[in-house]
Design an enzyme around this catalytic site. Structure first.
Site, PDB file in Angstrom:
ATOM      1  N   ARG A 235     -96.015  55.271 -21.910  1.00 39.20           N
ATOM      2  CA  ARG A 235     -96.915  54.618 -20.965  1.00 39.20           C
ATOM      3  C   ARG A 235     -96.197  53.378 -20.437  1.00 39.20           C
ATOM      4  O   ARG A 235     -95.478  52.697 -21.194  1.00 39.20           O
ATOM      5  CB  ARG A 235     -98.225  54.190 -21.640  1.00 39.20           C
ATOM      6  CG  ARG A 235     -99.170  55.334 -21.924  1.00 39.20           C
ATOM      7  CD  ARG A 235     -99.828  55.902 -20.648  1.00 39.20           C
ATOM      8  NE  ARG A 235    -100.739  56.995 -20.942  1.00 39.20           N
ATOM      9  CZ  ARG A 235    -100.395  58.287 -20.968  1.00 39.20           C
ATOM     10  NH1 ARG A 235     -99.158  58.660 -20.722  1.00 39.20           N
ATOM     11  NH2 ARG A 235    -101.300  59.214 -21.240  1.00 39.20           N
ATOM     12  N   GLU A 264     -97.776  51.540 -11.857  1.00 33.86           N
ATOM     13  CA  GLU A 264     -97.913  52.798 -11.115  1.00 33.86           C
ATOM     14  C   GLU A 264     -99.312  52.937 -10.518  1.00 33.86           C
ATOM     15  O   GLU A 264    -100.276  52.485 -11.145  1.00 33.86           O
ATOM     16  CB  GLU A 264     -97.575  54.003 -12.017  1.00 33.86           C
ATOM     17  CG  GLU A 264     -98.545  54.269 -13.162  1.00 33.86           C
ATOM     18  CD  GLU A 264     -98.073  55.403 -14.091  1.00 33.86           C
ATOM     19  OE1 GLU A 264     -96.960  55.336 -14.640  1.00 33.86           O
ATOM     20  OE2 GLU A 264     -98.853  56.358 -14.246  1.00 33.86           O
ATOM     21  N   HIS A 282     -94.533  59.857 -13.065  1.00 36.48           N
ATOM     22  CA  HIS A 282     -95.418  60.261 -14.161  1.00 36.48           C
ATOM     23  C   HIS A 282     -95.671  61.778 -14.120  1.00 36.48           C
ATOM     24  O   HIS A 282     -96.816  62.234 -14.000  1.00 36.48           O
ATOM     25  CB  HIS A 282     -96.742  59.487 -14.109  1.00 36.48           C
ATOM     26  CG  HIS A 282     -97.448  59.484 -15.438  1.00 36.48           C
ATOM     27  ND1 HIS A 282     -98.285  58.484 -15.841  1.00 36.48           N
ATOM     28  CD2 HIS A 282     -97.445  60.386 -16.459  1.00 36.48           C
ATOM     29  CE1 HIS A 282     -98.763  58.766 -17.051  1.00 36.48           C
ATOM     30  NE2 HIS A 282     -98.256  59.927 -17.445  1.00 36.48           N
TER      31      HIS A 282
HETATM   32  P1  NAD Z   1     -98.171  61.086 -31.408  1.00 36.29           P
HETATM   33  O1  NAD Z   1     -99.469  60.441 -31.705  1.00 36.29           O
HETATM   34  O2  NAD Z   1     -97.870  62.424 -32.005  1.00 36.29           O
HETATM   35  O3  NAD Z   1     -96.962  60.110 -31.789  1.00 36.29           O
HETATM   36  C1  NAD Z   1     -96.946  58.745 -31.485  1.00 36.29           C
HETATM   37  C2  NAD Z   1     -96.184  58.050 -32.609  1.00 36.29           C
HETATM   38  O4  NAD Z   1     -96.032  56.681 -32.237  1.00 36.29           O
HETATM   39  C3  NAD Z   1     -96.917  58.100 -33.946  1.00 36.29           C
HETATM   40  O5  NAD Z   1     -96.059  58.618 -34.951  1.00 36.29           O
HETATM   41  C4  NAD Z   1     -97.245  56.641 -34.218  1.00 36.29           C
HETATM   42  O6  NAD Z   1     -97.178  56.304 -35.594  1.00 36.29           O
HETATM   43  C5  NAD Z   1     -96.166  55.940 -33.433  1.00 36.29           C
HETATM   44  N1  NAD Z   1     -96.452  54.533 -33.192  1.00 36.29           N
HETATM   45  C6  NAD Z   1     -97.644  53.890 -33.212  1.00 36.29           C
HETATM   46  N2  NAD Z   1     -97.467  52.568 -33.031  1.00 36.29           N
HETATM   47  C7  NAD Z   1     -96.136  52.380 -32.879  1.00 36.29           C
HETATM   48  C8  NAD Z   1     -95.326  51.234 -32.688  1.00 36.29           C
HETATM   49  N3  NAD Z   1     -95.844  50.009 -32.634  1.00 36.29           N
HETATM   50  N4  NAD Z   1     -94.001  51.407 -32.593  1.00 36.29           N
HETATM   51  C9  NAD Z   1     -93.443  52.630 -32.684  1.00 36.29           C
HETATM   52  N5  NAD Z   1     -94.153  53.754 -32.889  1.00 36.29           N
HETATM   53  C10 NAD Z   1     -95.486  53.629 -32.964  1.00 36.29           C
HETATM   54  O7  NAD Z   1     -98.104  61.158 -29.815  1.00 36.29           O
HETATM   55  P2  NAD Z   1     -97.140  62.065 -28.936  1.00 36.29           P
HETATM   56  O8  NAD Z   1     -97.823  63.350 -28.613  1.00 36.29           O
HETATM   57  O9  NAD Z   1     -95.792  62.071 -29.526  1.00 36.29           O
HETATM   58  O10 NAD Z   1     -97.133  61.221 -27.570  1.00 36.29           O
HETATM   59  C11 NAD Z   1     -96.540  59.939 -27.512  1.00 36.29           C
HETATM   60  C12 NAD Z   1     -96.964  59.247 -26.237  1.00 36.29           C
HETATM   61  O11 NAD Z   1     -96.394  59.923 -25.119  1.00 36.29           O
HETATM   62  C13 NAD Z   1     -98.468  59.294 -25.949  1.00 36.29           C
HETATM   63  O12 NAD Z   1     -99.163  58.250 -26.602  1.00 36.29           O
HETATM   64  C14 NAD Z   1     -98.539  59.161 -24.457  1.00 36.29           C
HETATM   65  O13 NAD Z   1     -98.706  57.806 -24.111  1.00 36.29           O
HETATM   66  C15 NAD Z   1     -97.171  59.609 -23.989  1.00 36.29           C
HETATM   67  N6  NAD Z   1     -97.250  60.773 -23.110  1.00 36.29           N
HETATM   68  C16 NAD Z   1     -96.696  60.672 -21.888  1.00 36.29           C
HETATM   69  C17 NAD Z   1     -96.737  61.750 -21.021  1.00 36.29           C
HETATM   70  C18 NAD Z   1     -96.100  61.689 -19.657  1.00 36.29           C
HETATM   71  O14 NAD Z   1     -96.356  62.566 -18.840  1.00 36.29           O
HETATM   72  N7  NAD Z   1     -95.262  60.705 -19.382  1.00 36.29           N
HETATM   73  C19 NAD Z   1     -97.372  62.942 -21.409  1.00 36.29           C
HETATM   74  C20 NAD Z   1     -97.925  63.008 -22.711  1.00 36.29           C
HETATM   75  C21 NAD Z   1     -97.857  61.924 -23.560  1.00 36.29           C
END
Ligand code: NAD
Length: 322
Positions: A235, A264, A282
């Protein structure tokens, strides 16, 4: 009674997938406009058609919309985030809230690896050069990915997929996650400062929360080896865009691959004028397969609940359903 399902909005050309599944289960689908209508319009749609289920993409499903739909049993998000849904109201009224948490793990991790390869192989840079009439192979300053260290910030579903894919390229892998989970062979779990200072490529996969706002700020960027690459596919606000722009201007960062921006859809001019910036709007989640999976699974969740079964991906524990 025939259940009515309200599809508030959709970010694709038509509602055929959702309609096929809902009508195939003997239910009625009412679609709102494709582009999300204002909250008041969604509220009046909910009041008029009295849905048993709401399927929503980006439109606001407010407390008023939820309260006005008497037969409502489920609000299903066509996506991951729930910030457009009044989850607390749904929970207190015994209504399920669901999402599709993992439909785009492959796409987002591919996107991150794509930025890494685009940089190491100069794909974006040289495409711009050739289009500008410059055919200058001797200007190449390319890198061997197998000799680089990649640090993954946020080692959840997508971060682990990125690590699995990058491992095939032979690079050294580091990860930082405050809740690290099961160790992955070949990936060294380190603290964030070590990750920043040891990585040539830093990839951000951490979710946005009050604690991760500007997690990657000027101070942490300053720890990176000179001439590295920062990738953000999580994000926008997890990364301080101004700090990234300054690091690019000063040549401390060679490049940044950004799919998300805190501003964005607005893109800061200062970032646009940086040749090291590789920008996508995005779209990391998107592919023909991921969108089909998203739409199918969200609609199937609605059918499951309206037929009296438990949802597979509940995001709340509604009163009376706990
Ligand atoms: P997930 O919940 O499986 O993994 C997120 C990880 O981040 C978890 O292991 C969590 O412990 C960790 N985390 C929490 N706080 C943290 C910190 N302070 N520092 C480092 N790590 C931390 O989620 P995911 O499915 O892997 O998705 C990750 C992110 O990707 C989502 O939250 C979303 O914002 C983003 N995303 C973006 C798109 C896109 O199109 N750009 C699409 C889907 C998801």
């Amino acid at each position: 009674m025939t259940h009515t399902v309200l599809l508030t909005d959709y970010a694709w050309p038509d509602d055929s997938v959702e309609r096929g599944i809902i009508e195939g289960a003997g239910m009625r689908l009412v679609s709102g406009p494709a582009d999300p209508a204002p909250a008041a319009q969604i509220e009046s749609l909910a009041r008029d058609c009295q849905p048993s289920a709401i399927l929503t993409c980006w439109a606001q499903v407010t407390a008023a919309a939820i309260e006005s739909a008497k037969p409502l049993q489920i609000v299903a998000r066509l996506g991951v985030g729930l910030d457009n849904i009044a989850v607390d109201t749904a929970t207190s009224r015994g209504i399920w809230v669901t999402n599709v948490p993992d439909y785009c793990v492959e796409e987002v991790s591919d996107h991150a690896v794509g930025f890494a390869l685009a940089w190491t192989r100069g794909l974006v840079h040289f495409d711009r050069e050739v289009r500008a009439g410059r055919w200058a192979p001797s200007s190449a300053r390319l890198r061997r990915l197998a000799e680089l260290t990649c640090g993954i910030v946020g080692f959840g579903r997508i971060g682990r997929a990125t690590a699995r894919k990058l491992a095939a390229f032979g690079c050294r892998l580091l990860s930082y996650d405050p809740y690290p989970g099961t160790p992955t062979p070949g990936v060294e779990s380190v603290d964030l400062e070590s990750l920043m200072s040891r990585s040539d490529i830093v990839i951000v996969h951490a979710p946005l929360s009050p604690t991760t706002h500007h997690l990657i700020d000027a101070q942490r960027l300053a720890l990176m080896r000179p001439g590295g690459l920062l990738i953000n596919v999580s994000r926008g606000a997890v990364v301080d865009t101004d700090a990234v722009t300054r690091a690019l201007e000063e040549g401390r960062l060679a490049a940044a691959g950004l799919d998300v921006l805190e501003s964005e859809p607005a893109v800061p001019q200062a970032l646009l004028s940086q040749p090291g910036a590789m920008l996508t709007p995005h779209v990391a989640f998107s592919s023909d397969a991921s969108l089909l999976e998203l739409r199918r699974r969200a609609a199937e969740e609605v059918v499951r609940v309206l037929k009296g079964d438990q949802p597979r991906e509940p995001r709340n524990a509604p009163a009376g359903n706990r």
